[in-house]
Design an enzyme around this catalytic site. Structure first.
Site, PDB file in Angstrom:
ATOM      1  CG  HIS A   6      -0.277   0.262   2.551  1.00  0.00           C
ATOM      2  ND1 HIS A   6       0.022  -0.599   3.576  1.00  0.00           N
ATOM      3  CD2 HIS A   6       0.044   1.383   3.297  1.00  0.00           C
ATOM      4  CE1 HIS A   6       0.661  -0.085   4.425  1.00  0.00           C
ATOM      5  NE2 HIS A   6       0.659   1.327   4.499  1.00  0.00           N
ATOM      6  CG  ASP A  46       5.811   3.572  12.213  1.00  0.00           C
ATOM      7  OD1 ASP A  46       6.904   4.524  12.049  1.00  0.00           O
ATOM      8  OD2 ASP A  46       5.323   3.872  13.355  1.00  0.00           O
ATOM      9  CB  SER A  47       2.902   1.099   6.157  1.00  0.00           C
ATOM     10  OG  SER A  47       1.682   1.309   6.879  1.00  0.00           O
TER      11      SER A  47
END
Length: 294
Positions: free
Chosen positions: A109, A248-249
């Site tokens: 994403h 923090d993805s």
């Protein structure tokens, strides 16, 4: 029975909170399109040029990708030399981690529909806004089944324009074997996201937190069928308070120098009964090997 009833009641109370959907990145995709031409002209960028603005307002970046490490502590690149900060249109927006001199892993994403020319990676620095090296990305490979079903297969690999030279601050991390079970231990997550729920400014210094792995059956009580076999959960299930979120993805969840997970999504941040969901690297290990040779 009383304990079970209490859990179900709490689940009902938090069910009104929406998923912070990690799949909606239109704002970043649009920014990537606008930035691509500028990025191509910025080929000679180094650590002395075009430093990021300090304490970037989240509204200036992508709110969908702006998350946090909650209940953590300051860390350093010497402790986590595999960690990278991803920069899009001048703003830090996601994390990633080095798996070889040529490849970085992140969440799908973070980079879906984003031009490689628009992405810069800062490697080898504790700070997200200075130090280390800025490196370019040659190609973005998103898992072809990402989002089918929703949130599933949230992983991507970035091939770097030039191989990294490893040193004390720049180093690859190991990956698990295919289908290797995620240990029921505390995993370490790292990144530059917010440090308080409701905060507006992201820190300059890398943060880390230890999150306990939540058994899959227990996490199903919170996320239901959204939780697939390609995911696992981490956090204090009943009380919350320590968490990473999707800003923090793309960052790693690590145990004993092995990256077992990729930060993917959560309902809220550090909420009770809403642990962080990680992409299970071991479940998708063969896909990584097929696309990187690693």
């Amino acid at each position: 029975m009383v304990a079970v009833a209490g859990v179900l009641l709490l689940l009902a109370l938090v069910s009104v909170a929406d998923f912070q959907e990690a799949v909606d990145t239109e704002c970043c995709a649009d920014a990537a399109t606008d930035a691509a031409a500028d990025a191509a002209a910025d080929d000679a960028q180094n650590t002395d040029e075009n430093e990021l603005e300090l304490d970037v307002e989240l509204e200036a970046a992508c709110p969908e990708l702006s998350g946090q490490i909650i209940g953590g502590r300051p860390s350093s690149i010497q402790r986590h030399p595999y960690q990278v900060s991803m920069v899009l249109n001048g703003n830090s927006f996601c994390g990633g981690f080095i798996i070889s001199p040529d490849y970085v892993v992140t969440a799908a994403h973070c980079v879906q529909n984003t031009s490689p020319a628009a992405i810069r990676l800062r490697v080898g620095s504790t700070r997200r806004d200075s130090g280390g090296r800025i490196v370019r990305v040659a190609s973005v490979i998103v898992h072809p089944q990402y989002g089918r079903p929703q949130f599933d297969n949230d992983i991507a690999v970035l091939r770097l324009a030039r191989p990294l030279t490893f040193n004390a601050n720049i180093r690859a991390i190991k990956l698990p074997q295919p289908r290797q079970p995620v240990p029921l231990v505390r995993l370490t997550v790292t990144g530059w996201g917010l440090t308080a729920v409701g905060g507006r400014r992201i820190p300059r210094i890398m943060m880390e937190a230890n999150v306990p792995v939540v058994p899959h059956w227990l996490c199903r009580l919170s996320y239901g069928q959204s939780l697939t076999s390609n995911m696992f959960c981490g956090g204090h299930f009943l009380i919350g308070g320590v968490s990473s979120c999707q800003g923090d993805s793309g960052g790693p969840a690590v145990f004993r120098d092995t990256a077992f997970g990729v930060v993917s999504f959560a309902r809220g941040c550090a909420l009770p009964l809403s642990p962080t969901v990680f992409t299970n690297i071991a479940s998708l290990r063969n896909w990584i090997r097929d696309n990187t040779g690693i």
